[in-house]
Structure formats: structure tokens, C-alpha cells
Design an enzyme around this catalytic site. Structure first.
Site, PDB file in Angstrom:
ATOM      1  N   LEU A  40      27.687 -22.070 -58.641  1.00  0.00           N
ATOM      2  CA  LEU A  40      26.924 -23.036 -57.852  1.00  0.00           C
ATOM      3  C   LEU A  40      27.883 -23.520 -56.788  1.00  0.00           C
ATOM      4  O   LEU A  40      29.045 -23.799 -57.090  1.00  0.00           O
ATOM      5  CB  LEU A  40      26.465 -24.218 -58.721  1.00  0.00           C
ATOM      6  N   ASP A  41      27.419 -23.637 -55.537  1.00  0.00           N
ATOM      7  CA  ASP A  41      28.332 -24.113 -54.501  1.00  0.00           C
ATOM      8  C   ASP A  41      28.733 -25.558 -54.805  1.00  0.00           C
ATOM      9  O   ASP A  41      28.110 -26.233 -55.622  1.00  0.00           O
ATOM     10  CB  ASP A  41      27.729 -23.947 -53.102  1.00  0.00           C
ATOM     11  N   ALA A  42      29.771 -26.011 -54.157  1.00  0.00           N
ATOM     12  CA  ALA A  42      30.342 -27.336 -54.464  1.00  0.00           C
ATOM     13  C   ALA A  42      29.328 -28.458 -54.282  1.00  0.00           C
ATOM     14  O   ALA A  42      29.380 -29.461 -54.999  1.00  0.00           O
ATOM     15  CB  ALA A  42      31.579 -27.587 -53.605  1.00  0.00           C
TER      16      ALA A  42
END
Length: 190
Positions: A40-42
Site C-alpha cells: 500500500l502506498d505511504a
């Protein structure tokens, strides 16, 4: 077999070369060598699976197995039927076409924002954000609520828990199904 509700600002890596917060504290809490399944992106929160089962990780992460992931996206604007249709039929992005498996508006738009539920089996980088931006609805907030048979439920942000026996059984069922499909395709005459 663990479920983490990944907080915003944490990168999906066990070690970040730029010194950003990463998943290492969660792995240390688990007390075993584990790794994340997919990313999951930040800026995205939500369900992340942590495990040391490599075969399961492969089945969950590889798009060829068709494991669905469901996201709730809070987006700018009022999402109309045309945008939903485009997402279902597919949009062209710089790395190729992509279509949502399912997409729907959740609740009534409010304050110039709409909540959209998007389900897909692709794991391409920032794919939900890019799809929604392509149809004119940039994402303010994104949460992964479901990964295959797993549901985030009421697990708090930054909290982690062991998967139940039923959840592990459902995941291992995916692996068995993938193995059966691979074995069947090997037996087919060419």
C-alpha cells in the site's frame, strides 16, 4: 498469518532506505521473520497481510490468481454514472489499460466529495488513485477494506492481529485452488 491496519505515512517495506517509517516495528512485535504481501502506498491506510508463507504471498499478490482487493476512496467531486461506467469498462493509463472488477458510490456525496468503493485484482502501483484521477476524481483518502476473503472490520489504525483459523483456512483454500488450477493446466494436452 497477521493482519495489519497500516497507518498513513508508513511505507510497505521492512526497511526504508530513506528513513521513513516502515513495517519493521510490526515485524518485531510479531517476533518472527515476516514480510508484507503486496504493498500500500505511504498515503493509503488499511488491510495489509503479513506472513512468512511464501506460497500464500505469491497467490495473494500475483494478479494472475485474480484475488480481489476492495478499497474505499474519498474523492473530489460528485461521481456520476459516466465515470463509474468508464472505470468498469477500463481506462487507459501510461502503463496500459485497467478496468475495475466492480465500482459503486457509497452513500450520498457531501461537501463536494464522494466515497467510491472500488474492487479490482490488479496490484499495479497506485492503481486506484490513478484510475480515479483519470476519470476526473482525485483521491483525498484511500483505505483498503478487503483483501481476498479477509475483511479489515473494526481493527484500529496501526493495530495488528493474528488471523483467525477460519481466515487462515480461507487463505490456504486459495492456495489449494491455485495449485489445482496449475496442475490441471499441466495435464491438458497441447
Amino acid at each position: 498469518y497477521l493482519m495489519l491496519n497500516k497507518p498513513k505515512g508508513v511505507v510497505s517495506s521492512m526497511s526504508d532506505e530513506h528513513g521513513r517509517p516502515d513495517l519493521r516495528p510490526y515485524a518485531e512485535e510479531a517476533g518472527e521473520r515476516i514480510y508484507n504481501v503486496g504493498r500500500l502506498d505511504a498515503d493509503t491506510t488499511g488491510l495489509l497481510v503479513l506472513t512468512n508463507d511464501g506460497e500464500l504471498a505469491h497467490v495473494l499478490a500475483h494478479p494472475s490468481f485474480g484475488v480481489e482487493k476492495t478499497y474505499l476512496a474519498t474523492v473530489r467531486g460528485v461521481v456520476k454514472a459516466d465515470a463509474l461506467r468508464r472505470l468498469r469498462q477500463g481506462v487507459e493509463l501510461e502503463d496500459g489499460p485497467i478496468a475495475a472488477d466492480r465500482v459503486r458510490v457509497v452513500g450520498e456525496p457531501s461537501g463536494g466529495r464522494t466515497i467510491v468503493e472500488v474492487t479490482l485484482h490488479s496490484g499495479r502501483n497506485r492503481i486506484v488513485r490513478r484510475m480515479l484521477a483519470e476519470v476526473g476524481h482525485p483521491v483525498f483518502e484511500l483505505v483498503r477494506r478487503q483483501f481476498g476473503p479477509l475483511h479489515l472490520g473494526s481493527l484500529g489504525v496501526g493495530r495488528m492481529r493474528d488471523l483467525t483459523k477460519v481466515e487462515v483456512g480461507a487463505l490456504l483454500g486459495l492456495v489449494r485452488d491455485a495449485d489445482a488450477a496449475r496442475n490441471a493446466s499441466r495435464r491438458e494436452p497441447r
